[in-house]
Design a protein around this motif. Structure first.
Motif, short mmCIF file in Angstrom:
data_model
loop_
_atom_site.label_atom_id
_atom_site.label_comp_id
_atom_site.label_asym_id
_atom_site.label_seq_id
_atom_site.Cartn_x
_atom_site.Cartn_y
_atom_site.Cartn_z
N GLU A 138 0.83 -1.21 0.00
CA GLU A 138 0.00 0.00 0.00
C GLU A 138 0.86 1.26 0.00
OE1 GLU A 138 -2.67 -0.15 3.26
OE2 GLU A 138 -3.76 -1.92 2.54
N GLY A 170 2.91 3.94 -4.68
CA GLY A 170 1.92 4.74 -5.38
C GLY A 170 1.68 4.24 -6.79
N ARG A 223 3.53 6.39 -1.69
CA ARG A 223 2.24 7.00 -1.37
C ARG A 223 2.11 7.16 0.14
NH1 ARG A 223 -2.59 3.90 -3.79
NH2 ARG A 223 -1.94 2.35 -2.25
N ASP A 251 -2.15 10.19 3.43
CA ASP A 251 -3.14 11.14 2.93
C ASP A 251 -3.27 11.09 1.40
OD1 ASP A 251 -0.75 12.19 2.18
OD2 ASP A 251 -0.92 14.06 3.32
N ASP A 252 -2.73 10.02 0.79
CA ASP A 252 -2.82 9.76 -0.65
C ASP A 252 -1.97 10.71 -1.49
OD1 ASP A 252 -4.41 7.51 -0.53
OD2 ASP A 252 -6.27 8.67 -0.55
N CYS A 297 1.66 11.70 -3.10
CA CYS A 297 2.75 10.84 -3.57
C CYS A 297 4.04 11.64 -3.65
CB CYS A 297 2.41 10.25 -4.94
SG CYS A 297 1.01 9.10 -4.89
#
Length: 523
Positions: free
Chosen positions: A210, A213, A243, A246-247, A249
């Motif tokens: 996870e 990214g 990533r 908070d998403d 990158c």
């Protein structure tokens, strides 16, 4: 007490001399060391002087009974086995003897075999009691040593854990992520928390894939996820897009190494991640500084050339202008109309050469700024008024969009006005048959953002890359010094200039200047 001896030692107490003699002989012949006493006091004196394994006591003794002696011996040595003897058995006294701590009870007359068996059992009882006591002491000693060893080892483990944690958490510029064989996070150091913006508790147990990214090259991303999740032997460093929680990158370098037990069994993987954002920014800044140095070197060369031109050309041009003006004034009435026009052309050409020389000198001269809080809108208005005739001739429409709440910037009016003249003049000249000139000013963080856009013919990428180079121009007439001069002025203000253009789609110039403090006064 505590001394060792080869023969078990027996305390014999009886007031009958014949019994003391016979019983003592029985015991000696059986391998015991017998010590005899006739009464209570003599028995205690012998007891205090020796280390006994058992005692044989007659119940009936002069002055103080054998039961009292039993109680005293039991008080002094609770684990001493005592065999009581009596010639007048009385069942009523038996509970009292048991309560006093008697080990066995014999009735006189006592046979040799019965006596020796009772003494043997008593001695064995004492031996077992001593062995039990020794083992208990040994057990206590071992327990204390074990507790001490455990405490020492625990302290060492705590110190080692704290040291390892300090080592792991020290390099905050690196994210250290350890995964198990299934690719789940088991260790997340402080650097990883800062880099990926999530706590260790949130990351632990989650799939490490996870952290990769979607911006990573698909083949590289698949390979990286496979390395994290399976047994992949890697020691090289690759570049990925990582990533955060908070998403967002960022570009990072990734190195994955397998973690194995002493026997070679795979335990998981160690991933070392480094954020390359700052490194990329430093590299970009170095490139900008290198470009600026190159530009300054070119300007320095231009300065040397300009000084030479000024020395070689400027004075002769001044002389030629004076000669031409003198000639026109002295012979003005005798000149025909054509000759007068020719004289004017000579003066115009001389003025053009003088202006060209002056432009070169302006670019080469050091810029001395007198900074003060100023708003950019009045400067733009002054320049537009100066260019009004050219705007009307070319049919250019001007659109202004200024935010009145924007704080002023620190500006040197003279040099910034000259820079804006060059930028706006270029925009107008790119639209000879009409178009729209748009100028906006707004705050963007701590910067004043001024955008100048035109709907002219635009430029190719190659032309855009060279537009700030001295003497580069796309016009049939011009020296190519206006844009380099504007760039130099803006950078001397601590700002930056950027140009975007596309053939047929016009050009946009973006200027950034540092804003002043909110309470500064401005004109």
């Amino acid at each position: 007490m505590g001394e060792t001896h080869t023969m078990p030692k027996i305390l014999l107490v009886d007031d009958e001399p014949s019994i003391r003699f016979s019983v003592s002989e029985f015991l000696r012949r059986a391998g015991y060391d017998a010590v005899a006493a006739a009464d209570y006091d003599a028995a205690l004196a012998n007891f205090d002087a020796g280390d006994f394994d058992a005692a044989v006591i007659d119940i009936v003794l002069p002055r103080k009974s054998g039961v009292l002696l039993l109680e005293e011996l039991h008080r002094r040595m609770p684990d001493l086995p005592v065999v009581m003897m009596t010639g007048e058995p009385n069942i009523m006294i038996l509970p009292e003897i048991v309560r006093a701590g008697a080990y066995d009870f014999l009735t006189k007359p006592v046979t040799k075999d019965v006596l020796l068996r009772a003494v043997a059992r008593a001695v064995e009882r004492k031996r077992l009691s001593d062995e039990k006591h020794r083992l208990e002491q040994e057990l206590v000693r071992h327990a204390e040593e074990l507790e001490e060893a455990i405490a020492t080892r625990t302290t060492e483990l705590v110190e080692a854990r704290n040291f390892l944690k300090a080592v792991v958490d020290s390099p905050v510029e690196y994210a250290l992520v350890v995964t198990d064989t299934e690719g789940r996070v088991t260790l997340f150091n402080r650097g990883a928390e800062l880099m990926f913006r999530q706590a260790t508790a949130e990351a632990r147990g989650r799939p490490a894939r996870e952290l990769i990214g979607e911006g990573t090259d698909s083949a590289r991303a698949d390979a990286t996820r496979a390395e994290i999740a399976t047994e992949g032997v890697r020691g090289t460093t690759s570049e990925i897009v990582a990533r955060r929680a908070d998403d967002t990158c960022f570009v990072a370098s990734l190195s994955i190494t397998p973690v194995r037990a002493a026997g070679g069994q795979l335990l998981g993987h160690l991933a070392v991640v480094k954020d390359l954002t700052a490194e990329r920014e430093r590299a970009a800044e170095m490139n900008r500084m290198r470009d600026r140095l190159t530009q300054n070197e070119k300007i320095a060369a231009l300065g040397r050339m300009a000084a030479q031109v000024a020395h070689e050309v400027r004075n002769p041009l001044t002389g030629l202008r004076l000669y031409a003006m003198h000639l026109r004034g002295k012979l003005g009435d005798r000149f025909t109309t054509e000759e007068t026009a020719l004289c004017e052309k000579i003066l115009l050409s001389i003025d053009h050469l003088s202006n060209t020389t002056e432009q070169i000198l302006n670019v080469a001269r050091p810029i001395k700024l007198v900074l003060a809080p100023r708003r950019v809108e009045p400067l733009v208005g002054d320049v537009l008024q100066l260019l009004d005739s050219q705007l009307r001739v070319c049919g250019v429409e001007v659109r202004l969009d200024f935010n009145d709440e924007v704080r002023p910037a620190l500006i040197d009016e003279a040099s910034m006005r000259s820079a804006l003249v060059n930028l706006l003049l270029n925009a107008v000249q790119s639209m000879p048959t009409g178009g729209t000139l748009s100028i906006t000013a707004r705050a963007d963080g701590d910067s004043l953002l001024v955008e100048i856009g035109d709907t002219g013919s635009g430029m190719t990428p190659e032309q855009s890359a060279q537009v700030f180079e001295p003497f580069y121009t796309t016009k049939t007439r011009g020296l190519g010094l206006g844009m380099p001069y504007a760039k130099r002025v803006i950078e001397e203000h601590g700002g930056a200039i950027r140009l975007e253009s596309e053939p047929g789609a016009g050009t946009k110039v973006e200027i950034r200047l540092p804003l002043t403090e909110a309470n500064s006064d401005a004109v």
